[in-house]
Design an enzyme around this catalytic site. Sequence first.
Site, short mmCIF file in Angstrom:
data_model
loop_
_atom_site.label_atom_id
_atom_site.label_comp_id
_atom_site.label_asym_id
_atom_site.label_seq_id
_atom_site.Cartn_x
_atom_site.Cartn_y
_atom_site.Cartn_z
N SER A 13 0.86 -1.19 0.00
CA SER A 13 0.00 0.00 0.00
C SER A 13 0.89 1.24 0.00
CB SER A 13 -0.88 0.02 1.26
OG SER A 13 -1.36 1.34 1.48
N ASP A 40 -4.84 2.75 -2.53
CA ASP A 40 -6.01 3.14 -1.72
C ASP A 40 -6.58 4.43 -2.27
OD1 ASP A 40 -4.16 1.83 0.93
OD2 ASP A 40 -6.15 1.09 0.37
N ASP A 180 -6.03 -6.51 5.04
CA ASP A 180 -5.63 -5.14 4.76
C ASP A 180 -5.71 -4.26 6.01
OD1 ASP A 180 -6.92 -2.59 2.44
OD2 ASP A 180 -5.10 -2.70 3.65
#
Length: 225
Positions: A13, A40, A180
């Site tokens: 991420s 994201d 996540d």
Amino acid sequence: MNRRPNRQAIMASVLTADFAALGDQCRRLEMAGVDGIHWDVMDGLAVPSLSFGPDVIAACRRHTAIPFEAHLMTNQPDRLVDQMAQAGCQTVIVHPDWLQNPRRTLQGIQERGLSAGVALSPGSPVDLARWHLDIVDLVLVMTVEPGYGGQQRIALMTDKVREVSLLVERQDRRIEIEVDGGVRPDNIAEVFGAGAGRFVIGSALWEDATFEAAVTSLREAAASP
Ligand code: DX5
Ligand code: ZN
């Protein structure tokens, strides 16, 4: 029948990355051995943060060859699916409880040749994914509240990973289970053991001396009982 995962796919991420050098950070993450980049995408409405959109993702596409997955935390995510495909994503993940017609959105993602994922926020029941398992390619179990990187994971979510894993095992199609939020070397083995095979890693990648060291310690930690 889905077999238990025997390898950990690490999806970086980049919410924690240096936004002034995103392309180079993606390239370095690829060289460090991550399996893909987790974007994201936040619009500041569905979640408080405002992150990046398709143009930023497309700009980084030229700097790395590894898969891109877009985690859409936006209002009206349907309007972004085409743009994510054009930006070079292979997977698009949506929150079914934030959608007017989740099935139509998921089928739309697959009709564009992308893999479709359903994301479950910590308070979202497994049933929200259960009734789409015939068409999704991935279930994303969030172990933090959507909206920010660097949070502590919610340990209770390991039970949810187990519950999703039992459901997925009974399907006759391949479905990945991804975790996540707040995944680190000191907890990755627990969720791997519960049935997850794909891990979104954000801040933990930037906490080690190098990306290589972080990836190595995560893989070693996941494999240790
Ligand atoms: C949170 C995001 C996560 C988060 C992961 O809303 O969906 O992907 O950025 O970052 P860490 O690993 O720092 O929790
Ligand atoms: Zn995410």
